[in-house]
Design a protein around this motif. Structure first.
Motif, short mmCIF file in Angstrom:
data_model
loop_
_atom_site.label_atom_id
_atom_site.label_comp_id
_atom_site.label_asym_id
_atom_site.label_seq_id
_atom_site.Cartn_x
_atom_site.Cartn_y
_atom_site.Cartn_z
N GLN A 121 22.22 -18.42 -29.41
CA GLN A 121 21.31 -19.57 -29.35
C GLN A 121 21.96 -20.74 -28.61
O GLN A 121 21.31 -21.43 -27.82
CB GLN A 121 20.91 -19.98 -30.77
CG GLN A 121 20.00 -18.98 -31.45
CD GLN A 121 19.78 -19.29 -32.93
OE1 GLN A 121 20.72 -19.67 -33.64
NE2 GLN A 121 18.56 -19.16 -33.38
N GLU A 165 21.16 -9.31 -27.20
CA GLU A 165 21.30 -10.69 -26.75
C GLU A 165 22.52 -11.39 -27.34
O GLU A 165 22.79 -12.57 -27.06
CB GLU A 165 20.04 -11.48 -27.11
CG GLU A 165 19.84 -11.74 -28.60
CD GLU A 165 19.20 -10.59 -29.36
OE1 GLU A 165 18.88 -10.77 -30.54
OE2 GLU A 165 19.04 -9.49 -28.76
N ARG A 172 24.31 -20.48 -26.34
CA ARG A 172 24.37 -20.09 -24.93
C ARG A 172 23.03 -20.37 -24.24
O ARG A 172 23.00 -20.88 -23.11
CB ARG A 172 24.70 -18.61 -24.81
CG ARG A 172 24.68 -18.06 -23.38
CD ARG A 172 24.65 -16.56 -23.39
NE ARG A 172 23.49 -16.06 -24.12
CZ ARG A 172 23.39 -14.83 -24.64
NH1 ARG A 172 24.37 -13.97 -24.49
NH2 ARG A 172 22.30 -14.47 -25.29
N ASP A 173 21.93 -20.04 -24.92
CA ASP A 173 20.60 -20.24 -24.33
C ASP A 173 20.33 -21.73 -24.09
O ASP A 173 19.75 -22.11 -23.06
CB ASP A 173 19.52 -19.64 -25.22
CG ASP A 173 19.59 -18.11 -25.25
OD1 ASP A 173 20.25 -17.54 -24.35
OD2 ASP A 173 19.00 -17.52 -26.17
N ASN A 228 22.36 -22.83 -21.13
CA ASN A 228 21.81 -22.33 -19.87
C ASN A 228 20.59 -23.12 -19.40
O ASN A 228 20.34 -23.21 -18.20
CB ASN A 228 21.45 -20.84 -20.01
CG ASN A 228 22.68 -19.95 -19.99
OD1 ASN A 228 23.78 -20.38 -19.64
ND2 ASN A 228 22.51 -18.70 -20.39
N THR A 229 19.85 -23.70 -20.33
CA THR A 229 18.70 -24.52 -19.93
C THR A 229 19.13 -25.87 -19.40
O THR A 229 18.38 -26.53 -18.68
CB THR A 229 17.74 -24.73 -21.12
OG1 THR A 229 18.41 -25.48 -22.15
CG2 THR A 229 17.24 -23.40 -21.67
#
Length: 237
Positions: A212, A129, A214-215, A218-219
């Protein structure tokens, strides 16, 4: 009257033993001269030493280009005008631990990146990831793009070939990131998140890994970030 030459000697950037030996030789030779000429000879000799040692001991090279790498270790390679690594800056504890086992100073940046990527302490962050964010800033824009191209060519043949984003940043972004003691790539990502949701702050996000961040991005975004896709969009412009 000896103060002038001694002060001049003290400003010369050379090894102390060399300066002391040279100064003692000057005094010994001057003692053989006529008293009237003695101190004038010392002053002239000091000037000659300044000129000679300045030639053989040039001033420290100035920082010319910057490469920041952020995956969880967050670090920066500071390059001279000849693309040699003159300093490596660690932005967090993970970077300090990684750099304790590898010496990159004095290497060309391409060799330095290879050494870093092959270091066991750095490879432990190459998880499925993971996202490796690389930003480049140089005083010469053409040099920035050359460095970017070289790094991309190298990374495309590593384990991180589909999990990195490498691009150039401008001077303003570089300076703002430095003022917040973080890499250019992480600073850019944090700014994107804050633009999408002002409830976030730099202090809240700066210790997170790039994966983290990036996540979170993305949300919030209608266009989720894929490192390879983002990298290709940048290259196509």
């Amino acid at each position: 009257m000896t103060k002038g030459p001694l002060e001049a000697m003290s400003k010369i950037k050379a090894e102390e033993a060399l300066k002391e030996k040279t100064w003692q030789n000057i005094k010994r030779r001057s003692s053989l001269q006529h008293p009237v000429l003695k101190w004038g000879g010392l002053a002239c000799a000091a000037v000659c030493i300044i000129m000679a040692i300045t030639f053989f001991y040039p001033a420290r090279a100035e920082a010319y280009s910057y490469i920041t790498l952020d995956i969880n270790p967050s670090l920066e390679l500071i390059l001279d005008q000849h693309d040699g690594v003159m300093l490596v800056k660690a932005y967090n504890k993970e970077a300090q631990e990684t750099l304790s086992s590898v010496d990159l100073v004095g290497l060309h940046y391409q060799q330095a990146l290879t050494e870093l990527m092959e270091t066991e302490g750095y490879q432990q962050y190459f998880k499925q990831e993971s996202l490796l964010q690389i930003s480049i800033y140089s005083k010469d824009e053409k040099r920035s793009f050359e460095i970017e191209q070289n790094l991309c060519n190298y990374l495309n043949n590593t384990k991180m070939k589909n999990r990195y984003n490498c691009h150039c940043i401008d001077e303003v972004t570089h300076q703002e990131a430095s003022s917040h003691h973080m890499s250019g790539g992480k600073y850019e990502m944090i700014k994107k998140i804050m633009n999408l949701d002002s409830a976030y702050s730099i202090e809240e996000l700066q210790d997170l890994s790039m994966a983290q961040l990036r996540d979170i991005y993305n949300t919030l975004s209608d266009e989720p970030l894929s490192s390879k896709e983002h990298h290709q969009r940048h290259r196509n412009h």
